[in-house]
Write a protein that holds these residues in place. Structure first.
Motif, short mmCIF file in Angstrom:
data_model
loop_
_atom_site.label_atom_id
_atom_site.label_comp_id
_atom_site.label_asym_id
_atom_site.label_seq_id
_atom_site.Cartn_x
_atom_site.Cartn_y
_atom_site.Cartn_z
N UNK A 159 0.83 -1.21 0.00
CA UNK A 159 0.00 0.00 0.00
C UNK A 159 0.86 1.26 0.00
N UNK A 160 0.29 2.32 -0.54
CA UNK A 160 0.96 3.60 -0.56
C UNK A 160 -0.03 4.72 -0.25
N UNK A 176 3.43 14.80 -0.13
CA UNK A 176 3.96 13.88 0.90
C UNK A 176 5.19 13.14 0.40
N UNK A 177 6.08 12.79 1.33
CA UNK A 177 7.27 12.01 0.99
C UNK A 177 7.62 11.11 2.15
N UNK A 178 8.80 10.50 2.07
CA UNK A 178 9.20 9.51 3.09
C UNK A 178 9.46 10.12 4.45
N UNK A 179 9.51 11.45 4.56
CA UNK A 179 9.76 12.08 5.86
C UNK A 179 8.47 12.27 6.66
N UNK A 180 7.34 12.08 6.05
CA UNK A 180 6.08 12.32 6.75
C UNK A 180 5.85 11.30 7.86
N UNK A 181 5.42 11.83 9.03
CA UNK A 181 5.01 10.98 10.14
C UNK A 181 3.54 11.20 10.42
N UNK A 182 3.06 10.61 11.50
CA UNK A 182 1.63 10.70 11.84
C UNK A 182 1.16 12.14 12.02
N UNK A 183 1.94 12.94 12.72
CA UNK A 183 1.52 14.32 12.99
C UNK A 183 1.38 15.10 11.68
N UNK A 299 5.23 6.89 0.24
CA UNK A 299 5.14 5.88 1.29
C UNK A 299 4.09 6.26 2.33
N UNK A 300 3.52 5.28 3.00
CA UNK A 300 2.62 5.57 4.10
C UNK A 300 3.38 6.36 5.16
N UNK A 301 2.68 7.30 5.79
CA UNK A 301 3.31 8.07 6.86
C UNK A 301 3.81 7.13 7.95
#
Length: 426
Positions: A159-160, A176-183, A299-301
């Motif tokens: 999934x993405x 969005x990119x690979x640096x994204x987190x939940x917040x 990527x998923x957060x």
């Protein structure tokens, strides 16, 4: 991944098929029960699948095998998903299953326990053409029961975070990119939500394949214990993950479960009514073909760890095939680099075989399809374990209420865990 499949009762089904066989005794049996040899003495193996989008790729693989193996012919049989398992169950009861057929991780227990598919463990050990280390371990494990292997991995799906570039551009928000987190994901979902235009920031729904499993694992929670004796829904980490997702619905950043009754998540995204969507790799062809949908995927957060549901299909051999040696020879080919490269080049699925995925990625030059391949590195099992039939409906009932905002998260998780634990004791 496909929806839940009704479990079969082999004894009851066998009796029904046996009764029907009396009326059909004058007819030639079908599939693996027939003496599948033509006048030249060639053996014909039946090869069954359920996805018409992949039929061309499977036929190319069959043709390549036939060229290398004179005397063996492959007959590809496509049955739509809606009828596939009904047909397989009837064929299984009558011992007329196709020689080789696509296997789903949710069905493998029934077919293995019922003695309908071949244990290929010893053949794998003796083969110099099959290397199970070339496939993701969690996909291998989905088809391994009590240390016995009942299928060779065919493909995998991950999934993405799909996103609508036009909506992001309008709001002047970076993609969005690979640096994204939940917040960051929740912050962006709030900024992208436009109630006047009917646009949601992120599509969140209760669906084990599309939302909560990823985030439970990302928060180091779990759905069920490794020994399948205890639910994970009362684990504080699991509860926290469910709360995180339910908050998108409570804040209006996502539709609630009842809203999906008339409009699916894919339809919301395709119609430009959602900025972000947690979607699978199999949607690449569809999303990139929609006129006016300017999208890409990230990527998923990330939570406490990266996690992604990574599930796959497999190839199984009928336990009653009349041609076990020829069927195994074809299986060895399907497990190899050549066949998996052909599968990837067809564009319909990501081959499970290590190092063959580049051609699949290259088939989608306008999006970051590599995201789906990379996700397998931190993929988790699809949870199609042997006890699943005991608890999945309980989970569905309570989580549907939670994401419909009719049951508080704490209460829903606690009650779900209690009911699941009761079911697991039976």
């Amino acid at each position: 991944m496909k929806k839940m499949i009704e479990k079969c009762n082999w004894k009851k089904l066998t009796a029904i098929v046996a009764a029907g066989a009396v009326c059909l005794s004058g007819l030639t049996a079908c599939n693996s029960s027939e003496e599948a040899k033509d006048e030249s003495g060639d053996v014909t193996l039946t090869f069954a699948l359920w996805d018409k989008l992949q039929k061309d790729g499977m036929e190319q693989m069959a043709a390549a095998f036939e060229e290398e193996n004179p005397g063996i012919k492959i007959k590809v049989e496509m049955t739509p998903w809606e009828q596939y398992w009904t047909k397989m169950q009837a064929s299984g009861a009558g011992n007329t299953l196709p020689d080789i057929f696509w296997m789903h991780p949710e069905q493998v227990y029934e077919y293995a326990r019922g003695g309908k598919i071949m244990d290929i463990s010893e053949r794998i050990e003796k083969s110099d053409k099959v290397d199970m280390d070339k496939f993701p371990s969690n996909v291998n494990n989905d088809f391994n029961i009590d240390g016995k292997q009942y299928a060779i991995p065919k493909d995998y799906s991950t999934f993405g975070l799909w996103y609508n570039k036009d909506i992001f551009d309008e709001k002047k928000i970076a993609y969005p990119d690979e640096t994204w987190g939940w917040d960051k994901l929740k912050e962006a979902a709030g900024q992208l939500t436009d109630k006047e235009k009917g646009i949601y920031g992120l599509l969140v729904q209760y669906n084990t394949n599309d939302a909560i499993y990823h985030y439970i694992w990302q928060n180091e929670g779990d759905i069920i214990s490794g020994d399948e004796t205890k639910s994970g829904f009362d684990d504080p980490a699991t509860v926290e993950a469910v709360k995180y997702l339910a908050d998108f619905v409570e804040k209006g950043y996502s539709p609630a479960m009842p809203d999906y009754a008339n409009t699916t998540a894919d339809q919301y995204f395709e119609s430009g009514k959602a900025a972000m969507h947690i979607g699978g790799s199999w949607m690449c062809s569809e999303f990139t073909s929609i006129d006016g949908l300017n999208c890409d995927v990230a990527p998923l957060a990330q939570g406490k760890q990266r996690a992604n549901l990574c599930g796959g299909m497999g190839y199984s051999i009928s336990a009653n095939t009349k041609h076990p040696e020829e069927a195994w020879k074809f299986m060895e080919f399907l497990a190899g680099e050549e066949a998996n490269t052909i599968q990837c080049e067809s564009g319909a699925a990501i081959s499970a075989y290590e190092g063959t995925q580049s051609s699949w990625v290259e088939g989608f030059p306008d999006i970051n399809a590599q995201v789906f391949v990379d996700a397998a590195e931190y993929g988790f099992s699809s949870q199609y374990c042997e006890t699943r039939s005991k608890w999945v409906d309980i989970e569905k009932d309570y989580m549907t209420q939670v994401f419909s905002l009719t049951l508080p998260v704490d209460e829903g998780c606690k009650e779900a865990a209690g009911k699941i634990n009761e079911a697991l004791k039976k």
